[in-house]
Design a protein around this motif. Structure first.
Motif, PDB file in Angstrom:
ATOM      1  N   LEU A 456       0.849  -1.192   0.000  1.00  0.00           N
ATOM      2  CA  LEU A 456       0.000   0.000   0.000  1.00  0.00           C
ATOM      3  C   LEU A 456       0.884   1.241   0.000  1.00  0.00           C
ATOM      4  O   LEU A 456       1.028   1.914   1.015  1.00  0.00           O
ATOM      5  CB  LEU A 456      -0.922  -0.015   1.221  1.00  0.00           C
ATOM      6  N   LEU A 457       1.481   1.519  -1.143  1.00  0.00           N
ATOM      7  CA  LEU A 457       2.413   2.633  -1.250  1.00  0.00           C
ATOM      8  C   LEU A 457       1.802   3.766  -2.069  1.00  0.00           C
ATOM      9  O   LEU A 457       0.878   3.560  -2.855  1.00  0.00           O
ATOM     10  CB  LEU A 457       3.724   2.154  -1.862  1.00  0.00           C
ATOM     11  N   ASP A 458       2.347   4.964  -1.894  1.00  0.00           N
ATOM     12  CA  ASP A 458       1.697   6.177  -2.387  1.00  0.00           C
ATOM     13  C   ASP A 458       1.430   6.168  -3.887  1.00  0.00           C
ATOM     14  O   ASP A 458       0.414   6.674  -4.344  1.00  0.00           O
ATOM     15  CB  ASP A 458       2.547   7.403  -2.027  1.00  0.00           C
ATOM     16  N   ASP A 459       2.333   5.621  -4.680  1.00  0.00           N
ATOM     17  CA  ASP A 459       2.196   5.685  -6.130  1.00  0.00           C
ATOM     18  C   ASP A 459       1.623   4.413  -6.734  1.00  0.00           C
ATOM     19  O   ASP A 459       1.716   4.205  -7.947  1.00  0.00           O
ATOM     20  CB  ASP A 459       3.565   5.973  -6.767  1.00  0.00           C
ATOM     21  N   MET A 460       1.013   3.577  -5.913  1.00  0.00           N
ATOM     22  CA  MET A 460       0.548   2.273  -6.382  1.00  0.00           C
ATOM     23  C   MET A 460      -0.500   2.362  -7.481  1.00  0.00           C
ATOM     24  O   MET A 460      -0.596   1.468  -8.320  1.00  0.00           O
ATOM     25  CB  MET A 460      -0.021   1.462  -5.215  1.00  0.00           C
ATOM     26  N   ILE A 461      -1.288   3.438  -7.509  1.00  0.00           N
ATOM     27  CA  ILE A 461      -2.312   3.613  -8.536  1.00  0.00           C
ATOM     28  C   ILE A 461      -1.731   4.330  -9.753  1.00  0.00           C
ATOM     29  O   ILE A 461      -1.862   3.858 -10.896  1.00  0.00           O
ATOM     30  CB  ILE A 461      -3.507   4.409  -7.985  1.00  0.00           C
ATOM     31  N   VAL A 462      -1.083   5.456  -9.523  1.00  0.00           N
ATOM     32  CA  VAL A 462      -0.535   6.253 -10.622  1.00  0.00           C
ATOM     33  C   VAL A 462       0.466   5.439 -11.437  1.00  0.00           C
ATOM     34  O   VAL A 462       0.495   5.521 -12.673  1.00  0.00           O
ATOM     35  CB  VAL A 462       0.134   7.525 -10.076  1.00  0.00           C
ATOM     36  N   ASP A 463       1.277   4.634 -10.772  1.00  0.00           N
ATOM     37  CA  ASP A 463       2.302   3.861 -11.474  1.00  0.00           C
ATOM     38  C   ASP A 463       1.718   2.790 -12.390  1.00  0.00           C
ATOM     39  O   ASP A 463       2.434   2.253 -13.239  1.00  0.00           O
ATOM     40  CB  ASP A 463       3.250   3.199 -10.469  1.00  0.00           C
TER      41      ASP A 463
END
Length: 482
Positions: A456-463
């Motif tokens: 559950l890391l900050d860029d998990m969706i954008v990446d």
């Protein structure tokens, strides 16, 4: 989010994410998931229960030395007036004031998945802690562990991929990315222009939404004469929520193991529709190779198509000696074999993963492990004040001891109900260089590093976005190793 930002900024983001996620969901949580009475007394009225929990949260936040913004405090104090009307406006205001849009999307998607998959919580009993707080604590532990491993690990930089090979992957990967805007085009000239190919090289277009015979992923079959290739490009889904939910699915027997049920069905429907065109085209162009490519769920389908053509019931479909390969971007885990795949197969499938993209980590097994992590954190018996103190990154000895307990609990949490699906090929992981997000480094990786846990890391969706992969493919530079 750059992990090398100043400590104060990091503390603000972690605290904001936790508090924002919690307060944004409190109303919905208590109206639909009220599980535990206040410690000292019971209430007969839902509103009183909500007020009690809000006061408890406010008190714990103050004890943890987290400064709530004035609008949050005022809302807690006046919650009894026009609850339904205020709740919606307040939720949006709090989310906007405490959380970046990327973080809102990430937290929202996490909760969306968990709501859909809570049936896989093996212990099936109420949590002692707030669900949002448990998610934030798991995220905190994973963030700290990932940062620690980045500092300690020695990645395999000799990736056995020379610049010419990566240029090839970039070429076919771009076709997969181009499929998103192309699939809205109608005529062959428009399709060819958007794909960067001539209209007369297009052999078959399937951009239909007709599901009378079951959903078939959108795909395009065309010739790339410049590199003597017949290309089958499979489009993924535009919706990140659909991508995440579709990635979490039952498995069915395939080859000598098991495959992702939904993606396998789509892959086999594609082969059924396109096989005659593939055979005739390869017969007309002897010496051409077949390249299958896709992004996201399209990449998963591309991998299974490649496996079926090389090892499955379609292994005799192609002319003898035809080379088959796959370029897969952001694929979810799709296959688990009972035995090791032949090197000729794993070497034919190149899987590219961008930074902290969550989809390559998503399966029933990884979601079940996330729930096991939440259960393990809940079982630590931390008070709400202690939990918020961790998220606020207080530096006193007791908090640091609790952080150590938290990280160990998340690291050791396991589930054995669902076997993990894996990635059936060579994995190339592109990560942003610590302290320099403009520099991207490619590492050779292994399937278990992605399938073992959902981070559950900050860029998990954008990446995961196809546009992010486009930027990554253009910016990565491969150096030869002697």
């Amino acid at each position: 989010m750059n992990v090398e930002e100043s400590g104060s900024n990091m503390r603000f983001m972690i605290a904001s994410a936790a508090i924002g996620a919690l307060v944004a969901g409190l109303g919905f949580y208590f109206l639909k998931r009220y599980r535990k009475k206040c410690v000292t007394h019971e209430h007969d009225d839902i509103l009183e229960k909500l007020k009690c929990k809000l006061e408890k949260f406010k008190r714990a936040a103050n004890e943890a030395q987290i400064e709530l913004k004035e609008t949050v405090t005022e809302t807690i104090e006046t919650m009894e007036d026009n609850l339904q009307e205020q709740l919606e406006n307040w939720t949006e205001n709090v989310k906007n004031s405490l959380m970046t849009q990327d973080m809102q999307d990430a937290v929202g998607t996490i909760q969306f998945v968990l709501d859909k998959l809570m049936t896989f919580d093996m212990e099936a009993k109420s949590y002692e802690s707030f669900t949002f707080i448990l998610i934030a604590l798991v995220k905190k532990a994973q963030h700290d562990q990932e940062k620690l491993e980045d500092q300690q690990s020695k990645h395999e930089t000799n990736i056995d991929l020379n610049p010419a090979q990566f240029d090839r992957a970039r070429r076919f990967g771009q076709y997969a990315i181009n499929m998103y805007p192309t699939s809205w085009k109608g005529d062959l000239d428009s399709i060819g222009e958007r794909m960067g190919i001539s209209a007369d090289s297009i052999l078959m277009v399937w951009f239909n939404d007709d599901e009378d015979e079951g959903h078939c992923p959108k795909f395009l079959l065309f010739l790339d004469h410049e590199v003597n290739s017949l290309v089958l490009a499979v489009r993924g889904t535009f919706s990140i929520k659909d991508a995440i939910l579709d990635a979490v699915c039952d498995e069915v027997p395939f080859l000598d193991g098991f495959a992702h049920k939904g993606i396998l069905v789509g892959a086999q429907r594609i082969i059924t529709k396109v096989q005659d065109h593939i055979v005739s085209s390869l017969a007309e162009h002897p010496g051409y190779q077949l390249v299958v490519t896709g992004h996201s769920l399209g990449a998963g389908a591309a991998e299974l198509i490649t496996l079926d053509l090389m090892l499955g019931r379609y292994s005799n479909l192609l002319p003898p000696g035809t080379a088959v390969s796959c370029i897969a971007l952001a694929a979810p885990p799709v296959f688990r074999s009972q035995s090791a795949l032949p090197p000729r197969v794993t070497n034919a499938i190149e899987i590219y993963i961008n930074n902290y993209d969550c989809v390559p980590r998503l399966s029933l097994g990884s979601i079940a492990r996330l729930l096991a992590c939440m259960r393990a954190v809940d079982s630590l018996g931390l008070t709400l004040t202690e939990q918020l103190s961790i998220l606020a990154e207080r530096s006193d000895e007791n908090v640091q001891n609790n952080v150590s307990r938290l990280m160990e609990a998340v690291k050791q949490a396991r589930q054995d109900k669902f076997p993990m699906l894996e990635h059936p090929g060579n994995i190339f992981h592109v990560k942003k260089a610590p302290g320099d997000e403009t520099k991207q480094i490619m590492y050779k990786s292994h399937s278990q590093e992605f399938t073992d846990a959902l981070l559950l890391l900050d860029d998990m969706i954008v990446d995961h976005l196809h546009t992010s992969y486009e930027v990554t493919l253009q910016n990565v530079h491969i150096q030869c190793h002697n």
